[in-house]
Design a protein around this motif. Structure first.
Motif, PDB file in Angstrom:
ATOM      1  N   SER A  28      11.066  -3.083  -1.986  1.00 42.95           N
ATOM      2  CA  SER A  28      10.957  -1.654  -1.279  1.00 42.95           C
ATOM      3  C   SER A  28      10.076  -1.799  -0.047  1.00 42.95           C
ATOM      4  N   HIS A  29      10.398  -0.886   0.677  1.00 41.64           N
ATOM      5  CA  HIS A  29       9.818  -1.210   2.234  1.00 41.64           C
ATOM      6  C   HIS A  29       8.245  -0.654   2.133  1.00 41.64           C
ATOM      7  N   ALA A  30       8.007   0.035   0.943  1.00 45.54           N
ATOM      8  CA  ALA A  30       6.482   0.625   0.761  1.00 45.54           C
ATOM      9  C   ALA A  30       6.125   0.488  -0.644  1.00 45.54           C
ATOM     10  N   LEU A  31       5.002  -0.143  -0.703  1.00 39.25           N
ATOM     11  CA  LEU A  31       4.426  -0.414  -2.236  1.00 39.25           C
ATOM     12  C   LEU A  31       3.070   0.010  -2.210  1.00 39.25           C
ATOM     13  N   LEU A  32       3.026   0.851  -3.511  1.00 39.57           N
ATOM     14  CA  LEU A  32       1.463   1.492  -3.673  1.00 39.57           C
ATOM     15  C   LEU A  32       1.051   0.579  -4.852  1.00 39.57           C
ATOM     16  N   ILE A  33      -0.167  -0.092  -4.440  1.00 37.19           N
ATOM     17  CA  ILE A  33      -0.824  -1.036  -5.474  1.00 37.19           C
ATOM     18  C   ILE A  33      -2.179  -0.034  -6.028  1.00 37.19           C
ATOM     19  N   GLU A  34      -2.029   0.217  -7.409  1.00 35.87           N
ATOM     20  CA  GLU A  34      -3.281   0.802  -7.842  1.00 35.87           C
ATOM     21  C   GLU A  34      -4.131  -0.041  -8.623  1.00 35.87           C
ATOM     22  N   GLY A  35      -5.412   0.038  -8.780  1.00 37.08           N
ATOM     23  CA  GLY A  35      -6.202  -0.704  -9.406  1.00 37.08           C
ATOM     24  C   GLY A  35      -7.611  -0.435  -9.127  1.00 37.08           C
ATOM     25  N   ASP A  36      -8.662  -0.756  -9.937  1.00 35.46           N
ATOM     26  CA  ASP A  36     -10.091  -0.516  -9.661  1.00 35.46           C
ATOM     27  C   ASP A  36     -10.505  -1.818  -8.829  1.00 35.46           C
ATOM     28  N   LYS A  37     -11.809  -1.400  -8.362  1.00 32.97           N
ATOM     29  CA  LYS A  37     -12.270  -2.365  -7.400  1.00 32.97           C
ATOM     30  C   LYS A  37     -12.421  -3.609  -8.118  1.00 32.97           C
ATOM     31  N   LEU A 135       3.775   9.356   6.519  1.00 34.04           N
ATOM     32  CA  LEU A 135       5.215   9.617   6.123  1.00 34.04           C
ATOM     33  C   LEU A 135       6.310   9.428   7.053  1.00 34.04           C
ATOM     34  N   LYS A 136       6.035   9.480   8.290  1.00 37.29           N
ATOM     35  CA  LYS A 136       7.079   9.461   9.342  1.00 37.29           C
ATOM     36  C   LYS A 136       7.886   7.970   9.245  1.00 37.29           C
ATOM     37  N   ILE A 137       7.093   7.220   9.217  1.00 36.42           N
ATOM     38  CA  ILE A 137       7.472   5.626   9.036  1.00 36.42           C
ATOM     39  C   ILE A 137       8.010   5.214   7.521  1.00 36.42           C
ATOM     40  N   MET A 138       7.598   6.094   6.957  1.00 36.02           N
ATOM     41  CA  MET A 138       8.004   5.752   5.513  1.00 36.02           C
ATOM     42  C   MET A 138       9.212   6.356   5.092  1.00 36.02           C
ATOM     43  N   GLU A 139       9.510   7.282   5.680  1.00 41.08           N
ATOM     44  CA  GLU A 139      11.005   8.049   5.731  1.00 41.08           C
ATOM     45  C   GLU A 139      11.964   7.350   6.368  1.00 41.08           C
ATOM     46  N   GLY A 144      12.539  -4.418   8.712  1.00 37.91           N
ATOM     47  CA  GLY A 144      11.776  -5.628   8.450  1.00 37.91           C
ATOM     48  C   GLY A 144      10.236  -5.185   8.335  1.00 37.91           C
ATOM     49  N   VAL A 145      10.110  -3.994   8.384  1.00 33.37           N
ATOM     50  CA  VAL A 145       8.736  -3.410   8.108  1.00 33.37           C
ATOM     51  C   VAL A 145       8.384  -3.239   6.840  1.00 33.37           C
ATOM     52  N   VAL A 146       7.218  -3.765   6.308  1.00 34.86           N
ATOM     53  CA  VAL A 146       6.910  -3.602   4.862  1.00 34.86           C
ATOM     54  C   VAL A 146       5.317  -3.010   4.854  1.00 34.86           C
ATOM     55  N   LEU A 147       5.402  -2.001   4.065  1.00 36.86           N
ATOM     56  CA  LEU A 147       3.792  -1.170   4.056  1.00 36.86           C
ATOM     57  C   LEU A 147       3.377  -1.536   2.558  1.00 36.86           C
ATOM     58  N   SER A 163       5.841   9.395  -3.708  1.00 37.01           N
ATOM     59  CA  SER A 163       7.159   9.449  -3.932  1.00 37.01           C
ATOM     60  C   SER A 163       8.085   8.456  -3.236  1.00 37.01           C
ATOM     61  N   ARG A 164       7.487   8.059  -1.936  1.00 41.84           N
ATOM     62  CA  ARG A 164       8.162   7.031  -1.335  1.00 41.84           C
ATOM     63  C   ARG A 164       7.770   5.848  -1.240  1.00 41.84           C
TER      64      ARG A 164
END
Length: 346
Positions: A28-37, A135-139, A144-147, A163-164
């Protein structure tokens, strides 16, 4: 079988899934990694970046990343021009200007790789304006851009952002698993506790399943601080059980007066209250603050469950106020009043 993201301890299902996606050029071009410090979010993001840029990405006979090619070397030594870390610095929040600068950078050609990777540290501190700008760039992401967004809580992000992006939750480890890791990776940290196993277990519980936090807590200076923080929480619990407003005010006044340190202390108090609630409902629940049931003495153990829930609500309210940048003094005053009211009503 090919090994993926080898620098990550545990989390093997996550690593295999991410590695296979990278290998197939289907990440995916966008990843959201969740975790404690201290949970390894930043290490995972770095490993993903290495794998994306690795010169042996398509060579299934090598691990991914290979950690031997020039691209892996550049990422490891913070020399990869197409890998950018975006941080809030000393600010309380990550604002819209940082996102706008990132978006402008995406319009420029890559320096030497086929991808441009942007890692947002402390993404949970992004303002609503910054998230909306992102959001603008996520949509409509440029090719080649990965966030990669690192957050302590995915719920702190806007629903439209969540959601994106592909959500990845870091694994929490038991004290036993952390000990196993430390025996091979940082044995010098646990050696002093060879005859102090109860103290070691208490410190590892405070780490909240985070290897990075466990390493920090086991240093002599941090261990001393952790013991003091635990003593402060015990003092608050005792004041709550005694129904003494003077003792409660004094114990709350002893908490740290810096925002992040205050938040950390209140989170510890929240964990202690959670343990007490669980012990009302089960004989041997998994505890995250107390090392054992025997550590809880009367009259704290006798606190009624309705009162414990009310105390928990009060602490959560104080944490919310701190996240909104409310003043430390006013937050503590409000917390003391709510705790006192809970003592009277329950």
């Amino acid at each position: 079988m090919r090994r993926y993201l080898n620098a990550i301890f545990g989390n093997r299902d996550i690593c295999r899934s991410l590695g296979e996606s990278i290998e197939k050029n289907a990440l995916s071009h966008a990843l959201l990694i969740e975790g404690d410090k201290g949970s390894g979010k930043r290490t995972l993001a770095k490993e993903i970046a290495k794998a994306l840029l690795c010169e042996e990405r398509e060579n299934k006979s090598t691990p991914l990343p290979c950690c031997a090619c020039r691209a892996c070397y550049l990422v490891d030594h913070a020399l990869a021009a197409d890998l950018h870390y975006i941080s809030r610095g000393e600010r309380a929040t990550l604002g819209v200007d940082a996102v706008r600068d990132m978006i402008e950078d995406t319009t420029m050609s890559s320096t030497e790789f086929d991808r441009k990777i942007y890692i947002f540290e402390d993404a949970h501190t992004m303002t609503a304006g910054a998230q909306n700008a992102l959001l603008k760039i996520m949509e409509e992401p440029p090719e080649g851009v990965v966030l990669i967004l690192l957050t302590e809580s995915a719920d702190s992000m806007l629903t439209t952002v969540r959601s994106r992006a592909r959500l990845i939750r870091m694994q929490r480890f038991t004290p036993e698993e952390i000990t196993e890791y430390l025996k091979t990776d940082a044995e010098e940290l646990i050696r002093p506790y060879a005859s102090r196993t109860e103290e070691l277990e208490a410190l590892l519980l405070l780490a909240g399943g985070s290897i990075g936090e466990a390493k920090r807590l086991l240093t002599p200076e941090s261990a001393t601080l952790a013991r003091r923080e635990r003593a402060e929480i015990f003092a608050i619990l005792e004041a709550l059980s005694e129904k003494s407003y003077a003792s409660l005010s004094a114990s709350l006044a002893a908490l740290p007066q810096k925002r992040e340190e205050m938040k950390a202390s209140l989170l510890l108090l929240h964990r202690a209250l959670r343990d007490l609630i669980l012990l009302k409902r089960a004989e041997a629940p998994p505890l995250t603050f107390f090392s054992s049931k025997d550590e809880i003495k009367d009259p704290v153990a006798a606190l009624r469950i309705g009162m414990l829930f009310a105390f928990t609500d009060a602490v959560e309210g104080a944490l919310t106020e701190l996240e909104r940048n409310a003043g430390i003094g006013s937050t503590v005053t409000m917390l003391a009043a709510k705790l006192r009211n809970a003592q009277k009503e329950r």
